[in-house]
Design a protein around this motif. Structure first.
Motif, PDB file in Angstrom:
ATOM      1  N   UNK A 249       0.950  -1.110   0.101  1.00  0.00           N
ATOM      2  CA  UNK A 249      -0.141   0.177   0.007  1.00  0.00           C
ATOM      3  C   UNK A 249       0.967   1.113   0.057  1.00  0.00           C
ATOM      4  N   UNK A 250       0.701   2.013  -0.934  1.00  0.00           N
ATOM      5  CA  UNK A 250       1.344   3.311  -1.109  1.00  0.00           C
ATOM      6  C   UNK A 250       0.399   4.607  -0.806  1.00  0.00           C
ATOM      7  N   UNK A 251       0.862   5.433   0.189  1.00  0.00           N
ATOM      8  CA  UNK A 251       0.133   6.587   0.407  1.00  0.00           C
ATOM      9  C   UNK A 251       0.848   7.898   0.243  1.00  0.00           C
ATOM     10  N   UNK A 252       0.390   8.817   0.129  1.00  0.00           N
ATOM     11  CA  UNK A 252       1.097  10.316  -0.079  1.00  0.00           C
ATOM     12  C   UNK A 252       0.234  11.260  -0.295  1.00  0.00           C
ATOM     13  N   UNK A 253       0.730  12.398   0.109  1.00  0.00           N
ATOM     14  CA  UNK A 253      -0.270  13.812   0.018  1.00  0.00           C
ATOM     15  C   UNK A 253      -0.463  14.130  -1.217  1.00  0.00           C
ATOM     16  N   UNK A 254      -1.769  13.788  -1.607  1.00  0.00           N
ATOM     17  CA  UNK A 254      -2.374  14.109  -2.907  1.00  0.00           C
ATOM     18  C   UNK A 254      -2.640  15.544  -3.062  1.00  0.00           C
ATOM     19  N   UNK A 255      -2.601  16.347  -2.111  1.00  0.00           N
ATOM     20  CA  UNK A 255      -2.871  17.774  -2.153  1.00  0.00           C
ATOM     21  C   UNK A 255      -1.537  18.361  -3.093  1.00  0.00           C
ATOM     22  N   UNK A 256      -0.385  17.713  -2.719  1.00  0.00           N
ATOM     23  CA  UNK A 256       0.885  18.170  -3.559  1.00  0.00           C
ATOM     24  C   UNK A 256       1.046  17.230  -4.888  1.00  0.00           C
ATOM     25  N   UNK A 257       0.722  15.980  -4.747  1.00  0.00           N
ATOM     26  CA  UNK A 257       0.935  14.953  -6.197  1.00  0.00           C
ATOM     27  C   UNK A 257      -0.386  14.689  -6.390  1.00  0.00           C
ATOM     28  N   UNK A 258      -1.428  15.386  -7.189  1.00  0.00           N
ATOM     29  CA  UNK A 258      -2.779  14.866  -7.331  1.00  0.00           C
ATOM     30  C   UNK A 258      -3.063  14.038  -8.375  1.00  0.00           C
ATOM     31  N   UNK A 259      -2.028  13.533  -9.136  1.00  0.00           N
ATOM     32  CA  UNK A 259      -2.267  12.556 -10.157  1.00  0.00           C
ATOM     33  C   UNK A 259      -1.627  11.223  -9.833  1.00  0.00           C
ATOM     34  N   UNK A 260      -2.086  10.240 -10.420  1.00  0.00           N
ATOM     35  CA  UNK A 260      -1.321   8.770 -10.397  1.00  0.00           C
ATOM     36  C   UNK A 260      -1.198   8.473 -12.018  1.00  0.00           C
ATOM     37  N   UNK A 261       0.203   8.158 -12.292  1.00  0.00           N
ATOM     38  CA  UNK A 261       0.318   7.676 -13.617  1.00  0.00           C
ATOM     39  C   UNK A 261       0.431   6.232 -13.561  1.00  0.00           C
ATOM     40  N   UNK A 262      -0.267   5.504 -14.309  1.00  0.00           N
ATOM     41  CA  UNK A 262      -0.321   4.143 -14.406  1.00  0.00           C
ATOM     42  C   UNK A 262       0.333   3.631 -15.755  1.00  0.00           C
ATOM     43  N   UNK A 263       1.517   3.193 -15.808  1.00  0.00           N
ATOM     44  CA  UNK A 263       2.136   2.807 -16.807  1.00  0.00           C
ATOM     45  C   UNK A 263       2.263   1.190 -16.779  1.00  0.00           C
ATOM     46  N   UNK A 264       1.964   0.630 -18.104  1.00  0.00           N
ATOM     47  CA  UNK A 264       2.063  -0.882 -18.041  1.00  0.00           C
ATOM     48  C   UNK A 264       2.821  -1.131 -19.260  1.00  0.00           C
ATOM     49  N   UNK A 265       4.009  -1.734 -19.205  1.00  0.00           N
ATOM     50  CA  UNK A 265       4.835  -2.503 -20.115  1.00  0.00           C
ATOM     51  C   UNK A 265       4.955  -3.913 -19.832  1.00  0.00           C
ATOM     52  N   UNK A 266       4.187  -4.601 -20.782  1.00  0.00           N
ATOM     53  CA  UNK A 266       3.704  -5.982 -20.276  1.00  0.00           C
ATOM     54  C   UNK A 266       4.520  -6.950 -21.314  1.00  0.00           C
ATOM     55  N   UNK A 267       5.689  -6.563 -21.967  1.00  0.00           N
ATOM     56  CA  UNK A 267       6.278  -7.429 -22.651  1.00  0.00           C
ATOM     57  C   UNK A 267       6.096  -7.396 -24.130  1.00  0.00           C
ATOM     58  N   UNK A 268       5.111  -6.324 -24.730  1.00  0.00           N
ATOM     59  CA  UNK A 268       4.861  -6.488 -25.882  1.00  0.00           C
ATOM     60  C   UNK A 268       5.623  -5.620 -26.793  1.00  0.00           C
ATOM     61  N   UNK A 269       6.572  -4.756 -26.247  1.00  0.00           N
ATOM     62  CA  UNK A 269       7.526  -3.854 -27.000  1.00  0.00           C
ATOM     63  C   UNK A 269       8.633  -4.986 -27.120  1.00  0.00           C
ATOM     64  N   UNK A 270       8.818  -5.004 -28.589  1.00  0.00           N
ATOM     65  CA  UNK A 270       9.922  -6.233 -29.017  1.00  0.00           C
ATOM     66  C   UNK A 270      11.203  -5.472 -29.623  1.00  0.00           C
ATOM     67  N   UNK A 271      11.253  -4.173 -29.257  1.00  0.00           N
ATOM     68  CA  UNK A 271      12.404  -3.463 -29.826  1.00  0.00           C
ATOM     69  C   UNK A 271      12.643  -2.494 -28.452  1.00  0.00           C
ATOM     70  N   UNK A 272      13.728  -1.529 -28.920  1.00  0.00           N
ATOM     71  CA  UNK A 272      14.255  -0.725 -28.245  1.00  0.00           C
ATOM     72  C   UNK A 272      13.122   0.041 -27.081  1.00  0.00           C
TER      73      UNK A 272
END
Length: 327
Positions: A249-272
């Motif tokens: 569980x990750x918690x933080x002050x969302x008044x300072x960092x209001x966004x959550x980036x959700x990045x998914x790299x799941x093995x589909x990128x077969x190049x650099x």
């Protein structure tokens, strides 16, 4: 590296050690349940977040492992390579530019530049059987920014606490992107892991449309999404394995960092740069979006303003979940 107080030689309770890892100065903070390794010479990165009871490291270690920025063959040839050539996975501080290289107010900033690649100074501020803490500081080189960040472990708790201060050392107002680039991977991450979010955020149609609450199978398309609507001052998410009931569980002050980036790299990128070797999910609290960099975040109004000589404070915690409850 300087120390403001004597370090005891102790291998029980809370303790810390200064080590050299692939030529980089690092600090290892430990208690009975956690071992956290911080790369002092490389951005203050968290390169290990190991839960001892399950011998499980939550943060991803990239296939090429720890790379000293000074030892990369050919050096950083461009503003993308400046980050990727020595990206070990783990957990980075991102400031003042998130994502792609960007030029803003006459300053050219590399991908995720600029503090993630810098050596920081370190001072031990607590070294007792019941608590250890180290304070890292750095001044950016192209922008008048000063960051102080304290990592803290308390006895008997599988929780890392981070307390930060970001200061504008100039007499002019600034705009910044500020984020924590936290990436989960093996041995922890597997298909079917659940991601839980506050109700206000989970109601965002993007969450359901993109299937963001369940980690997909290997080979699913790569993507990135930006979530907002976290309760003011109380951002959190949980990522967990429904079979083993182990998670974080990750918690933080969302008044300072209001966004959550959700990045998914799941093995589909077969190049650099991934060559099919990355199966990871990044869950990254941020001020500013998207990944086009600071100039775009300023244009869309999501960058964080920082007034002349002003200081912004931030806290984050990372807590192990076991058996369906935060330990």
């Amino acid at each position: 590296m300087s120390y403001r107080r004597h370090r005891s030689a102790r291998n029980w309770g809370c303790r810390l050690h200064e080590i050299t890892w692939f030529g980089l100065r690092a600090i290892v903070l430990e208690n009975e349940l956690l071992r956290v390794t911080v790369l002092v010479d490389k951005g203050g990165d968290v390169a290990e977040f190991l839960y001892k009871r399950r011998d499980t490291d939550f943060v991803w270690l990239a296939p090429d492992g720890i790379r000293n920025p000074r030892d990369v063959a050919g050096g950083a040839s461009d503003d993308v390579a400046a980050f990727l050539d020595h990206y070990e996975g783990g957990w980075q501080e991102v400031l003042p530019n998130g994502g792609e290289p960007s030029t803003h107010r006459g300053v050219a900033l590399a991908q995720h530049g600029e503090v993630a690649g810098l050596p920081w100074d370190a001072d031990i501020v607590a070294d007792e059987p019941g608590e250890v803490a180290v304070r890292l500081t750095v001044r950016a080189r192209r922008t008048p920014l000063y960051v102080a960040k304290t990592f803290r472990l308390t006895g008997g708790e599988p929780r890392l606490r981070i307390e930060e201060e970001l200061t504008n050392e100039s007499d002019v107002p600034l705009e910044v992107m500020w984020g924590h680039h936290i990436v989960f991977g093996a041995p922890f991450l597997r298909p079917g892991h659940r991601i839980d979010l506050p109700d206000e955020v989970a109601a965002d149609p993007v969450v359901a449309e993109a299937g963001l609450t369940v980690v997909p199978e290997r080979g699913a398309p790569s993507d990135i999404h930006y979530l907002t609507g976290f309760p003011d001052g109380d951002g959190w998410y949980e990522i967990s394995d429904p079979e083993t009931a182990l998670g974080l569980r990750v918690s933080w002050d969302a008044s300072v960092l209001p966004h959550l980036w959700v990045w998914r790299e799941l093995g589909a990128t077969r190049e650099a740069p991934w060559w099919g070797r990355a199966y990871v999910v990044g869950l990254e609290p941020f001020a500013g979006h998207p990944t086009e960099g600071l100039a775009e975040a300023v244009r869309n109004g999501s960058a964080m303003p920082l007034e002349p000589r002003a200081t912004r404070s931030l806290w984050l915690t990372a807590n192990v979940i076991e058996g369906g409850a935060t330990r």
